[in-house]
Write a protein that holds these residues in place. Structure first.
Motif, PDB file in Angstrom:
ATOM      1  N   ILE A   1     -60.098 -27.963  76.591  1.00 20.95           N
ATOM      2  CA  ILE A   1     -59.994 -27.561  75.187  1.00 20.95           C
ATOM      3  C   ILE A   1     -59.221 -26.253  75.084  1.00 20.95           C
ATOM      4  CG2 ILE A   1     -61.289 -26.885  73.129  1.00 20.95           C
ATOM      5  CD1 ILE A   1     -63.600 -28.592  74.171  1.00 20.95           C
ATOM      6  N   LYS A   2     -58.227 -26.224  74.234  1.00 23.05           N
ATOM      7  CA  LYS A   2     -57.435 -25.019  74.015  1.00 23.05           C
ATOM      8  C   LYS A   2     -58.292 -23.995  73.284  1.00 23.05           C
ATOM      9  CE  LYS A   2     -52.929 -23.686  72.065  1.00 23.05           C
ATOM     10  NZ  LYS A   2     -51.738 -24.204  71.326  1.00 23.05           N
TER      11      LYS A   2
ATOM     12  N   ASP B   1     -50.921 -26.208  65.285  1.00 25.35           N
ATOM     13  CA  ASP B   1     -51.977 -26.976  65.937  1.00 25.35           C
ATOM     14  C   ASP B   1     -52.822 -27.678  64.879  1.00 25.35           C
ATOM     15  OD1 ASP B   1     -51.834 -26.511  68.870  1.00 25.35           O
ATOM     16  OD2 ASP B   1     -51.964 -24.404  68.255  1.00 25.35           O
TER      17      ASP B   1
ATOM     18  N   PHE C   1     -56.000 -28.580  64.287  1.00 28.56           N
ATOM     19  CA  PHE C   1     -57.201 -27.989  63.702  1.00 28.56           C
ATOM     20  C   PHE C   1     -56.853 -26.803  62.814  1.00 28.56           C
ATOM     21  CE2 PHE C   1     -60.649 -24.892  63.707  1.00 28.56           C
ATOM     22  CZ  PHE C   1     -61.731 -25.674  63.329  1.00 28.56           C
TER      23      PHE C   1
ATOM     24  N   TYR D   1     -64.852 -25.933  65.453  1.00 25.76           N
ATOM     25  CA  TYR D   1     -63.749 -26.285  66.352  1.00 25.76           C
ATOM     26  C   TYR D   1     -64.282 -26.870  67.656  1.00 25.76           C
ATOM     27  CZ  TYR D   1     -59.774 -25.718  69.511  1.00 25.76           C
ATOM     28  OH  TYR D   1     -58.773 -25.934  70.430  1.00 25.76           O
TER      29      TYR D   1
ATOM     30  N   GLU E   1     -65.587 -30.432  66.948  1.00 24.35           N
ATOM     31  CA  GLU E   1     -64.481 -31.355  66.682  1.00 24.35           C
ATOM     32  C   GLU E   1     -63.694 -31.634  67.951  1.00 24.35           C
ATOM     33  OE1 GLU E   1     -60.340 -31.404  64.150  1.00 24.35           O
ATOM     34  OE2 GLU E   1     -62.169 -30.819  63.125  1.00 24.35           O
ATOM     35  N   SER E   2     -63.473 -30.617  68.762  1.00 20.54           N
ATOM     36  CA  SER E   2     -62.695 -30.791  69.985  1.00 20.54           C
ATOM     37  C   SER E   2     -63.381 -31.744  70.941  1.00 20.54           C
ATOM     38  CB  SER E   2     -62.478 -29.435  70.661  1.00 20.54           C
ATOM     39  OG  SER E   2     -61.759 -28.565  69.821  1.00 20.54           O
TER      40      SER E   2
ATOM     41  N   GLN F   1     -60.918 -34.884  70.832  1.00 20.17           N
ATOM     42  CA  GLN F   1     -59.773 -34.294  71.518  1.00 20.17           C
ATOM     43  C   GLN F   1     -58.908 -35.360  72.193  1.00 20.17           C
ATOM     44  OE1 GLN F   1     -60.388 -32.037  75.145  1.00 20.17           O
ATOM     45  NE2 GLN F   1     -62.517 -32.664  75.231  1.00 20.17           N
TER      46      GLN F   1
ATOM     47  N   LYS G   1     -56.638 -36.800  69.527  1.00 19.10           N
ATOM     48  CA  LYS G   1     -55.630 -35.841  69.087  1.00 19.10           C
ATOM     49  C   LYS G   1     -54.578 -35.624  70.170  1.00 19.10           C
ATOM     50  CE  LYS G   1     -58.475 -33.334  65.767  1.00 19.10           C
ATOM     51  NZ  LYS G   1     -57.599 -33.422  64.612  1.00 19.10           N
ATOM     52  N   SER G   2     -54.981 -35.594  71.444  1.00 23.52           N
ATOM     53  CA  SER G   2     -54.030 -35.349  72.517  1.00 23.52           C
ATOM     54  C   SER G   2     -53.003 -36.467  72.625  1.00 23.52           C
ATOM     55  CB  SER G   2     -54.765 -35.196  73.854  1.00 23.52           C
ATOM     56  OG  SER G   2     -55.335 -36.428  74.247  1.00 23.52           O
TER      57      SER G   2
END
Length: 272
Positions: A4-5, A14, A16, A205, A208-209, A213, A216-217
């Motif tokens: 996770i960033k 980004d 989010f 965040y 959600e990640s 994720q 999204k990735s």
């Protein structure tokens, strides 16, 4: 699972962060006015109708920023990778917008003028145009438009320096470099910093990640895949128990309808 960033490293481009910043109506209006060169006096947030999903069993859909003014609807999407499927995504999103309007009782001739906008960090087409504008035209006579009141735009931040309009050039350069160069992009940048230091948003965040994720990735900005729906529900329940976010925020974060979140809240209340 992809790492996770950290939220401190997120930029406006980004996914989010884009969602969080675009909750500001003035920013939304400013972005639309710069991209489309039209005047917008107000906006309203639009939700896809609950009955829309059963008619489209293969895909659920989550539009990044879906808003309207008096007689137009706008879908604004941020895209930083995976450009190959953009044309088909535009087609699908347009169908969702139109079906959503018809489910609300509109007739064909009452369909709002619609604008689907993809803000791309790199060139999505490869012709080095800063703006790609698509309209339905007659192949036998390109001057004849279908006039179905649909508009599709791809904005290419990579070619920001080629834009003559000062405001649009500053905005696309901000997408490209992350450096604010005028009052509007400085305002966006200040909201980005506010989000990074908001403890409640940090919690959001993280949840959600963890849940989406992977989707999204892969650039699947249309939302949670069908198999991840249960995880979204579980995450929403956890957020409801924390009591730090509104029903609308939880719905947006997990790709659920507000009605579904309210239903989950009611179930929690009965279990007490």
């Amino acid at each position: 699972m992809q790492e996770i960033k950290p939220i401190e490293e997120l930029e406006y481009s980004d996914d989010f962060m884009f969602h969080q910043v675009m909750k500001d109506d003035k920013i939304c209006i400013g972005v639309l006015e710069r991209l489309l060169k039209i005047k917008i006096d107000h906006i309203e947030r639009v939700e896809l109708e609950k009955p829309i999903k059963p008619y489209y069993q293969s895909k659920s859909v989550r539009l990044d920023v879906y808003i309207k003014d008096s007689d137009r609807v706008f879908d604004i999407e941020m895209q930083t990778k995976n450009y190959d499927n953009l044309p088909c995504r535009v087609r699908y999103y347009q169908s969702m917008i139109d079906v959503n309007a018809l489910l609300k009782g509109q007739k064909y001739e009452q369909l709002n003028e619609s604008f689907i906008i993809f803000i791309c960090k790199d060139d999505p087409v490869g012709r080095n145009f800063p703006i790609y504008t698509y309209l339905e035209t007659c192949q036998e006579d390109k001057t004849l438009l279908l006039n179905d009141r649909t508009h599709k735009y791809f904005f290419n931040a990579e070619a920001a320096d080629d834009v003559k309009d000062v405001e649009l050039r500053a905005f696309l350069n901000y997408i490209k470099t992350g450096t604010a160069s005028d009052e509007f992009t400085s305002r966006i940048d200040s909201i980005v910093e506010e989000v990074k230091h908001n403890e409640d948003v940090k919690e959001l965040y993280l949840f959600e990640s963890i849940v989406i994720q992977d989707a999204k990735s892969e650039g699947r900005a249309e939302g949670l895949a069908e198999g991840a729906q249960q995880k979204a529900v579980e995450a929403a329940i956890n957020l409801l128990k924390m009591k730090i976010l509104s029903d609308e925020q939880i719905a947006q974060a997990q790709g659920l309808t507000v009605e579904k979140v309210i239903e989950l809240k009611s179930q929690l209340d009965k279990e007490k």
